[in-house]
Each structure stands twice: as structure tokens, then as C-alpha cells.
Design a protein around this motif. Structure first.
Motif, PDB file in Angstrom:
ATOM      1  N   SER A  28      -3.489 -37.467  30.939  1.00  0.00           N
ATOM      2  CA  SER A  28      -4.853 -37.147  31.349  1.00  0.00           C
ATOM      3  C   SER A  28      -5.010 -35.634  31.385  1.00  0.00           C
ATOM      4  O   SER A  28      -4.157 -34.924  31.927  1.00  0.00           O
ATOM      5  N   TRP A  48     -10.212 -42.245  26.783  1.00  0.00           N
ATOM      6  CA  TRP A  48     -11.445 -42.322  27.557  1.00  0.00           C
ATOM      7  C   TRP A  48     -11.931 -40.912  27.842  1.00  0.00           C
ATOM      8  O   TRP A  48     -11.123 -40.031  28.115  1.00  0.00           O
ATOM      9  N   LEU A  50     -14.391 -38.907  30.408  1.00  0.00           N
ATOM     10  CA  LEU A  50     -15.080 -39.071  31.678  1.00  0.00           C
ATOM     11  C   LEU A  50     -15.801 -37.769  32.017  1.00  0.00           C
ATOM     12  O   LEU A  50     -15.177 -36.794  32.441  1.00  0.00           O
ATOM     13  N   ASP A  52     -18.553 -35.792  34.331  1.00  0.00           N
ATOM     14  CA  ASP A  52     -18.945 -35.959  35.731  1.00  0.00           C
ATOM     15  C   ASP A  52     -20.333 -36.568  35.874  1.00  0.00           C
ATOM     16  O   ASP A  52     -20.614 -37.256  36.856  1.00  0.00           O
ATOM     17  N   ALA A  56     -17.839 -43.396  32.091  1.00  0.00           N
ATOM     18  CA  ALA A  56     -16.678 -43.268  31.222  1.00  0.00           C
ATOM     19  C   ALA A  56     -16.963 -43.920  29.868  1.00  0.00           C
ATOM     20  O   ALA A  56     -17.562 -44.992  29.795  1.00  0.00           O
ATOM     21  N   TYR A  73     -15.009 -32.064  32.342  1.00  0.00           N
ATOM     22  CA  TYR A  73     -14.849 -33.473  31.992  1.00  0.00           C
ATOM     23  C   TYR A  73     -13.358 -33.757  31.858  1.00  0.00           C
ATOM     24  O   TYR A  73     -12.529 -32.840  31.873  1.00  0.00           O
ATOM     25  N   PRO A  79      -9.111 -44.444  32.591  1.00  0.00           N
ATOM     26  CA  PRO A  79      -9.918 -43.761  33.610  1.00  0.00           C
ATOM     27  C   PRO A  79      -9.192 -43.579  34.946  1.00  0.00           C
ATOM     28  O   PRO A  79      -9.534 -42.678  35.721  1.00  0.00           O
TER      29      PRO A  79
END
Length: 312
Positions: A28, A48, A50, A52, A56, A73, A79
Motif C-alpha cells: 500500500s 485499488w 482510494l 479521500d 475505492a 490518495y 482497501p
């Protein structure tokens, strides 16, 4: 150059940041680089994104995400995976507690990751400068959009994947142009969708009257245009052009021209050695004083203050 091309040409990459990431889950990355625009292309595996302010979004092989900054991000295998790396402005990479990541994370030319043979490979292209000409384009984009790989037939992602690991002479210029091509191709695909709600200036390009007027304004911003001269060149009355232009683009022709001239001026003022007088003539103002007055009224700063803020 047509109006769409000149607007899409705004975020023109110049020494853009490009990176290939090869990863094995769990992974991540939290992106806090404040870049105005980033492309993430999946070569293999899944990821993924994500943001803010958005839900997602899943990416599969061939998918392309376009992320509008400067908000942070996260890109991750899942996630639920906590960030393991934070990307700061200037592409400084640290652990969440602020320690710089070790050199062992580098896996070759423009390649980074946690495993040399990881099942996930993604390409990241980042525009690091906010060009003023691209303001209309950036403001038309959602914080995050995805072009699915199955929805378009483009050789650009595989080509960028092949070129990004090369270190040949002139390679930076090659990669910059490939990134530009990929962005433009993806945006054309995106804007063609009814659900994308393409901006007025994009839709107006296909109109035989307003599209021609836009092309003239973009091709020759220094011309002393009036609604009457535009109407004469497009074969309609002044009232008809003004009404049709405003309905399709969302603002009157002269208001659009003023914004376009000042956007061009803001971009040109960033160029080394450019003078206010030369820029004024290039964009259709009779003197440096006239440009300075319009610039200050429209943007709240003088051309000189704008140059200083841009580091010129």
C-alpha cells in the motif's frame, strides 16, 4: 490546432515523474506529492485506488486511472492494507514513521517495488507542474476517473511499459510524449461517454459554428477579435453567435477569449527570459500595462508576482 487539442495540450509533460512498480501483496502506498495530475496504468495484477473524496475503485489489467490533485490518495492491493510507503512532494519516499525507504527497493531503471518478480505491475506518470493553460481541463475532471481496459483499444500502455525501463539517449523526451499521448487518448475515451458530462468547450468542438469560432480564438489569440468579426467568419449574425456560443460553452465569446489569453500569458510568463511586453503582444494585449492590468484584475496578482511565485 483545434480548440480541443490546444486545451488537452495544456498539461504538457516536461521531465515528468515516471515509475514502474513491481509488487507482491500486501502492499500500500499513500501518495501525498500534491501533483496536479497523475496517471496509474495497470500492466498486470490488481490494485485499488482510494481517493479521500471518492469511493475505492478497483483496477485490473489494462485499466487506467486519472487522478486530479493536489489531494492525497492511496494505491494498494486491498482497501484494508495499511500504507507502507508515503510519497511526498519531490517524490521523496518514506515509511509512515518518516524514515527513508532503503535503496534495496530500487529494482532497476525507473523500477521500484518490494519484489523483483511480484505478480502486480503498475505504471505511474505524474505531471509535477500546474500549467495555467490546463486549468479548464483540470477543472472539468472528477477527482478520480477510470478508463477500463476492455473499453478501448490502445497500444500505449504496453508501449509505455516497454519504454519506461530503457535508459537510451533522449529517453526522457520519449517518455514525456508517451505520457501526453496516453493522457489525451484516455480523456478522449472518457469524454465520449454520455455519463462523463464532458465540459461545454469539448462538446462545442463538434458544432459547425461554435467549433469554428473556438478554433479561430485558439489559433490566433492575438487577433483583435470581436463578436462581429467572429460572426462574419462563421457566417451567422452577432446575436446568433453570441447566443449559441454561450449556450454551448457556458460563457460569452469575449469572456472566453479573455480567460484564454490570460491563461496563455500565465503559462508564457513561466518561460525563462520572457518579458511582460513580449507576452502581452503574443496574447493580444497592446502593451505590458494593459496585460498587467487585466492580469491583476483577473488573478489578483501582477505578472511579476506570478513569475516570482512560479520560481522564475
Amino acid at each position: 490546432m483545434d480548440a480541443v487539442a490546444s486545451l488537452l495540450n495544456g498539461p504538457r509533460a516536461q521531465g515528468a515523474f515516471l515509475l514502474r512498480s513491481v509488487l507482491t501483496p500486501p502492499w500500500s502506498m499513500r501518495i501525498e506529492d500534491q501533483a496536479p495530475l497523475t496517471l496509474v496504468a495497470m500492466v498486470q495484477g490488481d490494485a485499488w485506488v482510494l481517493a479521500d473524496e471518492s469511493a475505492a475503485v478497483h483496477l485490473g489489467p489494462g485499466d487506467l486511472a486519472i487522478i486530479r490533485g493536489p489531494d492525497p490518495y492511496t494505491v494498494a492491493d486491498d482497501p484494508a492494507t495499511a500504507p507502507q510507503a508515503i510519497i511526498h512532494p519531490g517524490q521523496l519516499c518514506t515509511t509512515p514513521d518518516g524514515q527513508e525507504l532503503p535503496e534495496m527497493m530500487e529494482l532497476g531503471v525507473r523500477t521500484w517495488g518490494n519484489s523483483p518478480d511480484g505478480p502486480t505491475m503498475l505504471l505511474t506518470g505524474t505531471y509535477t507542474m500546474r500549467g495555467e493553460v490546463s486549468h479548464r481541463l483540470l477543472s472539468a475532471l472528477p477527482p478520480l476517473l477510470v478508463v477500463a481496459g476492455h473499453s478501448w483499444d490502445s497500444p500505449l500502455v504496453p508501449l509505455l511499459a516497454a519504454e519506461i525501463v530503457k535508459d537510451d539517449p533522449g529517453q526522457e523526451a520519449v517518455l514525456d510524449r508517451l505520457l501526453d499521448l496516453l493522457l489525451i487518448a484516455a480523456l478522449r475515451e472518457w469524454f465520449a461517454r454520455p455519463a462523463a458530462k464532458a465540459p461545454g468547450w469539448y462538446r462545442a468542438h463538434s458544432d459547425p459554428i461554435v467549433g469554428r469560432a473556438l478554433q479561430m480564438l485558439h489559433n490566433n489569440p492575438a487577433q483583435p477579435w470581436t463578436v462581429a468579426s467572429l460572426a462574419a467568419r462563421t457566417g451567422v449574425s452577432r446575436a446568433a453567435l453570441a447566443r449559441r456560443f454561450t449556450a454551448l460553452v457556458g460563457e460569452p465569446p469575449m469572456s472566453y477569449l479573455t480567460e484564454w489569453r490570460l491563461a496563455l500569458a500565465a503559462d508564457l510568463l513561466r518561460e525563462p527570459g520572457a518579458t511582460v511586453g513580449a507576452v502581452a503582444r503574443h496574447v493580444g494585449y497592446g502593451s505590458s500595462f494593459a496585460l498587467s492590468t487585466a492580469f491583476k484584475r483577473n488573478r489578483g496578482v501582477s505578472p511579476r508576482e506570478h513569475r516570482l511565485a512560479a520560481g522564475q
